[in-house]
Scaffold this motif. Structure first.
Motif, PDB file in Angstrom:
ATOM      1  N   ILE A   5      12.538  36.804  78.805  1.00 46.78           N
ATOM      2  CA  ILE A   5      12.247  37.996  78.009  1.00 46.78           C
ATOM      3  C   ILE A   5      10.869  38.545  78.362  1.00 46.78           C
ATOM      4  O   ILE A   5      10.685  39.754  78.522  1.00 46.78           O
ATOM      5  CB  ILE A   5      12.327  37.669  76.505  1.00 46.78           C
ATOM      6  N   ALA A   6       9.878  37.658  78.485  1.00 46.10           N
ATOM      7  CA  ALA A   6       8.518  38.093  78.806  1.00 46.10           C
ATOM      8  C   ALA A   6       8.476  38.807  80.151  1.00 46.10           C
ATOM      9  O   ALA A   6       7.836  39.860  80.294  1.00 46.10           O
ATOM     10  CB  ALA A   6       7.566  36.893  78.801  1.00 46.10           C
ATOM     11  N   HIS A   7       9.141  38.243  81.149  1.00 52.45           N
ATOM     12  CA  HIS A   7       9.180  38.895  82.468  1.00 52.45           C
ATOM     13  C   HIS A   7       9.860  40.260  82.376  1.00 52.45           C
ATOM     14  O   HIS A   7       9.419  41.229  82.995  1.00 52.45           O
ATOM     15  CB  HIS A   7       9.913  38.013  83.474  1.00 52.45           C
TER      16      HIS A   7
ATOM     17  N   VAL B 123      -5.104  40.734  79.562  1.00 50.23           N
ATOM     18  CA  VAL B 123      -5.073  39.586  78.658  1.00 50.23           C
ATOM     19  C   VAL B 123      -4.444  39.986  77.329  1.00 50.23           C
ATOM     20  O   VAL B 123      -3.588  39.292  76.781  1.00 50.23           O
ATOM     21  CB  VAL B 123      -6.498  39.037  78.438  1.00 50.23           C
ATOM     22  N   ASP B 124      -4.872  41.126  76.811  1.00 51.00           N
ATOM     23  CA  ASP B 124      -4.342  41.641  75.556  1.00 51.00           C
ATOM     24  C   ASP B 124      -2.830  41.861  75.623  1.00 51.00           C
ATOM     25  O   ASP B 124      -2.073  41.411  74.770  1.00 51.00           O
ATOM     26  CB  ASP B 124      -4.999  42.990  75.280  1.00 51.00           C
ATOM     27  N   SER B 125      -2.409  42.574  76.638  1.00 50.40           N
ATOM     28  CA  SER B 125      -0.993  42.904  76.776  1.00 50.40           C
ATOM     29  C   SER B 125      -0.150  41.663  77.027  1.00 50.40           C
ATOM     30  O   SER B 125       0.957  41.542  76.506  1.00 50.40           O
ATOM     31  CB  SER B 125      -0.801  43.907  77.918  1.00 50.40           C
ATOM     32  N   ILE B 126      -0.654  40.739  77.845  1.00 50.77           N
ATOM     33  CA  ILE B 126       0.075  39.500  78.119  1.00 50.77           C
ATOM     34  C   ILE B 126       0.291  38.727  76.820  1.00 50.77           C
ATOM     35  O   ILE B 126       1.382  38.209  76.560  1.00 50.77           O
ATOM     36  CB  ILE B 126      -0.679  38.632  79.142  1.00 50.77           C
ATOM     37  N   ALA B 127      -0.749  38.653  75.985  1.00 50.19           N
ATOM     38  CA  ALA B 127      -0.628  37.929  74.722  1.00 50.19           C
ATOM     39  C   ALA B 127       0.434  38.566  73.832  1.00 50.19           C
ATOM     40  O   ALA B 127       1.269  37.863  73.235  1.00 50.19           O
ATOM     41  CB  ALA B 127      -1.984  37.887  74.001  1.00 50.19           C
TER      42      ALA B 127
ATOM     43  N   VAL C 185       3.969  37.833  75.479  1.00 55.39           N
ATOM     44  CA  VAL C 185       4.385  36.434  75.334  1.00 55.39           C
ATOM     45  C   VAL C 185       4.732  36.128  73.882  1.00 55.39           C
ATOM     46  O   VAL C 185       5.723  35.437  73.598  1.00 55.39           O
ATOM     47  CB  VAL C 185       3.282  35.490  75.862  1.00 55.39           C
ATOM     48  N   ALA C 186       3.945  36.644  72.939  1.00 58.74           N
ATOM     49  CA  ALA C 186       4.238  36.411  71.526  1.00 58.74           C
ATOM     50  C   ALA C 186       5.597  36.990  71.147  1.00 58.74           C
ATOM     51  O   ALA C 186       6.391  36.341  70.443  1.00 58.74           O
ATOM     52  CB  ALA C 186       3.138  37.033  70.659  1.00 58.74           C
ATOM     53  N   ILE C 187       5.890  38.203  71.587  1.00 64.30           N
ATOM     54  CA  ILE C 187       7.190  38.825  71.306  1.00 64.30           C
ATOM     55  C   ILE C 187       8.315  37.991  71.897  1.00 64.30           C
ATOM     56  O   ILE C 187       9.325  37.716  71.241  1.00 64.30           O
ATOM     57  CB  ILE C 187       7.239  40.253  71.878  1.00 64.30           C
ATOM     58  N   ALA C 188       8.144  37.584  73.152  1.00 64.70           N
ATOM     59  CA  ALA C 188       9.205  36.845  73.845  1.00 64.70           C
ATOM     60  C   ALA C 188       9.499  35.513  73.167  1.00 64.70           C
ATOM     61  O   ALA C 188      10.663  35.145  72.950  1.00 64.70           O
ATOM     62  CB  ALA C 188       8.796  36.627  75.303  1.00 64.70           C
ATOM     63  N   VAL C 189       8.449  34.779  72.820  1.00 61.60           N
ATOM     64  CA  VAL C 189       8.633  33.476  72.173  1.00 61.60           C
ATOM     65  C   VAL C 189       9.262  33.651  70.793  1.00 61.60           C
ATOM     66  O   VAL C 189      10.177  32.911  70.414  1.00 61.60           O
ATOM     67  CB  VAL C 189       7.287  32.735  72.084  1.00 61.60           C
TER      68      VAL C 189
END
Length: 287
Positions: free
Chosen positions: A138-140, A169-173, A176-180
């Motif tokens: 999902i994150a990818h 960094v902001d966007s990755i966080a 990743v939070a959404i995906a998890v």
């Protein structure tokens, strides 16, 4: 039992709104924190708290950057082109910064030199995080939508898209939070309402750009996300929000009858003429 996730986006959707709503709907905060803590990047912390938005108790998901990167996202007049930069030297770079919820994604520099990351580097960061393979996929998917849209918006090949280090960094966080969180909810499908299309302009590093922002519009075009015009000045749907909606959506419409099993509400950071809340409901279709 069939379990669906229903994202009610009447106030818009952004990365932090989506992460907050999913956690509030029952996704494991511990799993989200563990994944974010395992990211091979530095310079950020995450705050998950309760705030009052439009008189309602809602969840707030905030990525807090190092103190050197001061955030001026509250300066609505400047961001919408009504004021000149009063000499504070902050640059605003669309699509390469934090996703502030019913607002604009900005890179708020403070005169410091920062590195940039390309899509391949960000993909490696996602691969280095501790999360399930489902969450990783999902994150990818979310990030790929954002990167492809930015490449089109700027007219460069995908491999030449560069995300400012702080913003990345902001966007990755957020991603990743959404995906998890979405993976942890383990729903059988996701219904996303039409995305509200505000109007006006918003300031980016290169000047004023139209709303919806080009990257958001390109994501909608590429994925078939339905938009609905609303009479609200401002950017209600950010590129990360659009990408998350596109990556999660599996259904176009709600079932004729359903029961609500859980409700989550995520706060936006902006004061637009909307409630500023993304509501995530876990629903069960009824015969």
């Amino acid at each position: 039992m069939t379990k669906l996730l229903y994202l009610e986006c009447t106030s818009g959707i952004s990365g932090d709104m989506c992460a907050a709503a999913l956690i509030d709907a029952g996704a494991s905060e511990q799993a989200v924190r563990e994944a974010l803590g395992s990211l091979p990047v530095e310079g950020f912390a995450v705050e998950i708290s309760r705030v009052v938005k439009s008189g309602l108790d809602v969840c707030d998901f905030k990525v807090v950057l190092d103190a050197a990167h001061e955030n001026h996202d509250h300066d609505m007049a400047y961001l919408h082109g009504r004021e000149r930069d009063g000499g504070h030297g902050h640059e605003h770079e669309h699509g390469h910064g934090h996703d502030h919820g019913s607002g604009h994604e900005h890179d708020h520099g403070s005169g410091h030199e920062h590195h940039h990351r390309g899509p391949a580097q960000i993909a490696e960061i996602i691969d280095g995080a501790a999360m399930t393979e489902g969450a990783r996929a999902i994150a990818h998917r979310i990030f790929d939508y954002v990167a492809a849209a930015e490449a089109r918006a700027h007219g460069v090949p995908l491999e030449q898209v560069h995300f400012h280090e702080v913003g990345a960094v902001d966007s990755i966080a957020d991603i990743v939070a959404i995906a998890v969180a979405a993976d942890d909810l383990s729903c059988d499908g996701v219904v996303v309402t039409d995305l509200p299309c505000g109007w006006g302009t918003v300031r980016c590093r290169h000047g004023l750009i139209p709303v919806p922002a080009p990257a958001t519009a390109f994501i909608a075009e590429a994925t078939g996300l339905p938009l609905a015009p609303v009479d609200v000045e401002g950017e209600l749907v950010t590129p990360t929000g659009a990408a998350a909606a596109a990556a999660l959506r599996t259904r176009d419409a709600l079932p004729e009858r359903f029961a609500i099993r859980a409700i989550g509400m995520g706060a936006g950071k902006r004061a637009y003429d909307t409630p500023g809340i993304l509501r995530a409901m876990i629903i069960e279709p009824l015969a």
